[in-house]
Enzyme design. Structure first.
Site, PDB file in Angstrom:
ATOM      1  N   HIS A 199     -49.190   9.415 -74.403  1.00 45.63           N
ATOM      2  CA  HIS A 199     -49.510   9.488 -75.831  1.00 45.63           C
ATOM      3  C   HIS A 199     -50.822   8.765 -76.134  1.00 45.63           C
ATOM      4  O   HIS A 199     -51.722   9.335 -76.768  1.00 45.63           O
ATOM      5  CB  HIS A 199     -48.365   8.872 -76.643  1.00 45.63           C
ATOM      6  CG  HIS A 199     -48.623   8.811 -78.111  1.00 45.63           C
ATOM      7  ND1 HIS A 199     -48.139   9.748 -78.994  1.00 45.63           N
ATOM      8  CD2 HIS A 199     -49.316   7.918 -78.871  1.00 45.63           C
ATOM      9  CE1 HIS A 199     -48.522   9.449 -80.224  1.00 45.63           C
ATOM     10  NE2 HIS A 199     -49.246   8.327 -80.178  1.00 45.63           N
ATOM     11  N   GLU A 200     -50.928   7.532 -75.716  1.00 47.07           N
ATOM     12  CA  GLU A 200     -52.126   6.756 -76.034  1.00 47.07           C
ATOM     13  C   GLU A 200     -53.356   7.349 -75.362  1.00 47.07           C
ATOM     14  O   GLU A 200     -54.463   7.285 -75.907  1.00 47.07           O
ATOM     15  CB  GLU A 200     -51.942   5.286 -75.633  1.00 47.07           C
ATOM     16  CG  GLU A 200     -50.881   4.556 -76.436  1.00 47.07           C
ATOM     17  CD  GLU A 200     -51.109   4.612 -77.941  1.00 47.07           C
ATOM     18  OE1 GLU A 200     -52.292   4.672 -78.365  1.00 47.07           O
ATOM     19  OE2 GLU A 200     -50.125   4.596 -78.689  1.00 47.07           O
TER      20      GLU A 200
ATOM     21  N   HIS B 103     -59.333  12.013 -77.349  1.00 51.57           N
ATOM     22  CA  HIS B 103     -59.942  12.335 -78.640  1.00 51.57           C
ATOM     23  C   HIS B 103     -61.216  11.499 -78.832  1.00 51.57           C
ATOM     24  O   HIS B 103     -62.266  12.006 -79.245  1.00 51.57           O
ATOM     25  CB  HIS B 103     -58.931  12.059 -79.752  1.00 51.57           C
ATOM     26  CG  HIS B 103     -59.245  12.728 -81.041  1.00 51.57           C
ATOM     27  ND1 HIS B 103     -58.487  12.535 -82.187  1.00 51.57           N
ATOM     28  CD2 HIS B 103     -60.234  13.568 -81.416  1.00 51.57           C
ATOM     29  CE1 HIS B 103     -58.982  13.238 -83.170  1.00 51.57           C
ATOM     30  NE2 HIS B 103     -60.046  13.878 -82.743  1.00 51.57           N
TER      31      HIS B 103
ATOM     32  N   HIS C  39     -55.001   9.846 -77.512  1.00 46.52           N
ATOM     33  CA  HIS C  39     -55.974   9.237 -78.432  1.00 46.52           C
ATOM     34  C   HIS C  39     -57.294   8.962 -77.698  1.00 46.52           C
ATOM     35  O   HIS C  39     -58.385   9.172 -78.251  1.00 46.52           O
ATOM     36  CB  HIS C  39     -55.436   7.918 -78.976  1.00 46.52           C
ATOM     37  CG  HIS C  39     -54.364   8.037 -80.002  1.00 46.52           C
ATOM     38  ND1 HIS C  39     -54.516   8.766 -81.153  1.00 46.52           N
ATOM     39  CD2 HIS C  39     -53.109   7.494 -80.052  1.00 46.52           C
ATOM     40  CE1 HIS C  39     -53.402   8.678 -81.891  1.00 46.52           C
ATOM     41  NE2 HIS C  39     -52.544   7.917 -81.237  1.00 46.52           N
TER      42      HIS C  39
END
Length: 683
Positions: A470-471, A477, A474
């Site tokens: 998940h991290e 991104h 980020h």
């Protein structure tokens, strides 16, 4: 002074990585002083221009301003969140109101606002490209939203409110960190930890040694209400102690009590919203998000709460049935849920998630899971740079390259928990990408994995594997956003869109080609058995009643606090009573299913950037579930798919309306049915 202060000297390291090895706490405040002054001079130079506003002399100049302050701020706040020593905390407390006052001096500057508004009013005549047009529109909207159009008296009060709020939110986080450390549970006998793996017990022993408690065992708390060990501990009293410690944070009547702090935060946020012309803080926040209004958020939360609560009650009945069949039955309580859930999971799916840890060795998950998925999908590669030093000895620095060999940026991983690190997991940027400034990104992922004893491997839970993927979503991104103007760099998108890319990245956890590489037994190298993988897939919707309910409960509490008007927020509320009433209102008041965060330790909304915005995760998950369906329809882990997702969504950063960017990628708006099916809420 610049020669003596590494924060004020030109950065010589690759990608502009700060020379953390040379930076001392006493360097920060002088660097901020100079950065504040420099930024103020730069804004004055814009507003003193006698000629009419142009895109170049106003917007480009604004984008070029504040570079030193941005560099110093990102350098400092990376440390203050991940290695908050007492000295760093003192600096942060001193900085909080000054940072707020400085931001207001820019955002509320009447002359600057006039120049931006003038450009906005003639936008169609300026001949700008789409990114430039959107930049003007965003600056105008954000300054208007911040209060730049208020009269001088209201601006003065607004500045007072913002400074006080910055102090309070900093205090909330400081109190929470201290109470979380104080309430770590100390066990005198290893038998109290029966059910934990050898590695987990050794980690607890190491944590005790680190605190000077050799011969004991310490279990540190997670940021959220529950704890991974609740699913394994056989001693019911140990489970109760762990959950009780977690739920009491910030409400014990000691120096770290957060109740008065959060009530003042709520009151001042409501007053600020009223000053800005909104009925509530929630109305103020959502007006500049993709949701648009609190009503839209409330509609979604209510729509999901009814089936989630229903499913949780069904799950509870199954758990109680197992307990009733034991020799000494008892009513199920919150600290029992995770433990008996694993029993039901074992009975229904023949699956013990706790036994999977030997297949999730951290280094292999990182290299052959997280990095490999990114390489397969986007062509990027990762090379560890042991010659580069981060802000803490735990940091690992990786250089990232594109498929054509061109340099992309740096990725820093900070995996392990420590007493100076705030709870939870997060991504932040140290350097932002910008064509205008000629900079490439440096991004950081922070987790809070327990450090094993020396010589032991780091074995992750499935939840920690999910967090790592998940991290890293980020991080991708932040790495992939390719924009001209720093205002749009990285994850600078609407709050209720920012979780979307990270949630999408979780899909590769179970993707066959990726899972087969990283999920291998630490001793034998054998892949996770196919039948176990099938059971994991079959059980994906298992316990979603509980998981959805605890999340929605926290989201509703956030909305409840921030939907208060000025008079309601000033009514001398009792925190526990208010929270309980809010849960009754939405039908999520099941004592066996505690809210993921209670108010006194709800860092996301009282010290982070998610106030009135914790709904963002489920809001973004609508897009996420729809995107996963698109990948499946189009062949999954293919470079063509990755390039489309990177180019049309991740790569645009904040330079385009996020929902329009989503339509460009998907070809249509997201369909909520995929989310409902994923969480078992479709009926």
């Amino acid at each position: 002074m610049a020669n003596d202060n590494p924060l004020l000297s030109p950065r010589a390291l690759p990608y502009g990585l700060p020379e953390y090895a040379l930076i001392k706490p006493e360097h920060y405040l002088p660097a901020f002083e100079q950065a504040f002054a420099e930024h103020t001079r730069e804004i004055s130079a814009i507003t003193r221009v006698r000629s009419m506003p142009t895109f170049e002399n106003t917007v480009v100049a604004l984008e070029q301003s504040g570079r030193l302050l941005g560099d110093v701020s990102r350098t400092f706040y990376t440390v203050s969140s991940a290695d908050a020593t007492a000295q760093i905390q003192a600096i942060e407390e001193e900085l909080a109101p000054r940072m707020s006052a400085h931001r207001d001096s820019i955002q509320l500057d009447s002359q600057l606002y006039w120049r931006i508004k003038t450009l906005h009013d003639q936008l169609d005549a300026l001949g700008l490209d789409p990114e430039q047009r959107y930049l003007v529109a965003r600056h105008y909207t954000e300054m208007s939203h911040a209060g730049a159009g208020l009269d001088d008296e209201d601006k003065a009060r607004l500045t007072e409110l913002n400074q006080r709020l910055s102090t309070l939110t900093t205090q909330f986080e400081k109190n929470l960190l201290a109470d979380t450390n104080d309430l770590a549970v100390v066990f005198d006998d290893s038998s109290e930890l029966d059910g934990l793996t050898e590695g987990e017990v050794s980690a607890a022993a190491q944590a005790a040694i680190d605190r000077g408690l050799e011969g004991k065992w310490v279990v540190t708390l997670t940021l959220f209400t529950g704890h991974p060990y609740l699913s394994s501990l056989t001693d019911r009293h140990s489970r109760a102690r762990l959950l009780e410690s977690s739920r009491s944070r910030g409400s014990r009547g000691n120096a770290n009590d957060n109740r008065a702090t959060l009530l003042e935060i709520v009151r001042l946020r409501a007053e600020r919203a009223g000053l800005l012309g909104y009925e509530s803080h929630a109305a103020y926040i959502t007006s500049d998000e993709t949701a648009g209004s609190p009503e839209a958020v409330h509609d979604l939360l209510r729509r999901l709460a009814v089936p989630a609560a229903r499913n949780a009650r069904r799950e509870q009945e199954k758990l109680q049935a197992i307990i009733d069949a034991e020799s000494e039955p008892f009513p199920l309580e919150a600290h029992d849920w995770a433990f008996y859930t694993e029993k039901v999971r074992g009975a229904e799916y023949d699956l013990d998630r706790g036994a999977l840890r030997p297949w999730f060795e951290a280094e292999r998950v990182l290299q052959d899971g997280v990095f490999r998925a990114a390489t397969e999908l986007y062509g990027v590669t990762f090379t560890e740079r042991s010659d580069l030093v981060g802000y803490h000895p735990d940091n690992r620095v990786f250089e990232v390259h594109n498929a054509d060999g061109s340099a992309l940026g740096l990725f820093i991983l900070d995996l392990y928990t420590r007493d100076t690190k705030r709870g939870g997991a997060w991504m932040n940027s140290i350097v932002l990408q910008s064509r205008l400034r000629g900079t490439d990104p440096i991004v950081v992922n922070n987790l809070n994995v327990s450090r094993p004893a020396a010589g032991r491997p780091t074995l992750l839970t499935l939840d920690e594997v999910t967090t790592l993927f998940h991290e890293f979503g980020h991080a991708l991104h932040g790495l992939f956003a390719t924009v001209t103007y720093p205002h749009f760099a990285g994850t600078n998108v609407f709050r209720d869109f920012v979780e979307f890319p990270s949630q999408v990245n979780e899909m590769w956890i179970y993707w066959p080609e990726i899972l087969a590489e990283y999920a291998r037994h630490i001793d034998t190298g054998a892949p996770l058995p196919a039948e176990v993988v099938e059971k994991l897939h079959a059980s994906e919707a298992f316990n979603q009643g509980f998981a959805t309910s605890e999340y929605l409960a926290a989201s509703w509490i956030d909305q409840a606090w921030h939907s208060l008007g000025t008079e309601e927020a000033a009514a001398g509320l009792d925190v526990a009573e208010f929270e309980a009433a809010a849960l009754v209102e939405i039908g999520l008041d099941n004592p066996a299913v505690p809210t993921r965060y209670s108010s006194t330790y709800f860092a996301h909304v009282f010290s982070g950037g998610y106030s009135a915005g914790y709904y963002s995760y489920i809001w973004s998950e609508v897009l996420d579930a729809d995107t996963v369906e698109w990948f499946r329809e189009n062949g999954g882990l293919r470079r063509e798919n990755g390039e489309r997702f990177r180019t049309r969504l991740l790569g645009v950063g904040g330079s385009k309306d996020p929902l329009q960017a989503y339509r460009d990628f998907r070809g249509q708006d997201a369909d909520i049915r995929h989310l409902l099916a994923r969480r078992g809420l479709a009926d």
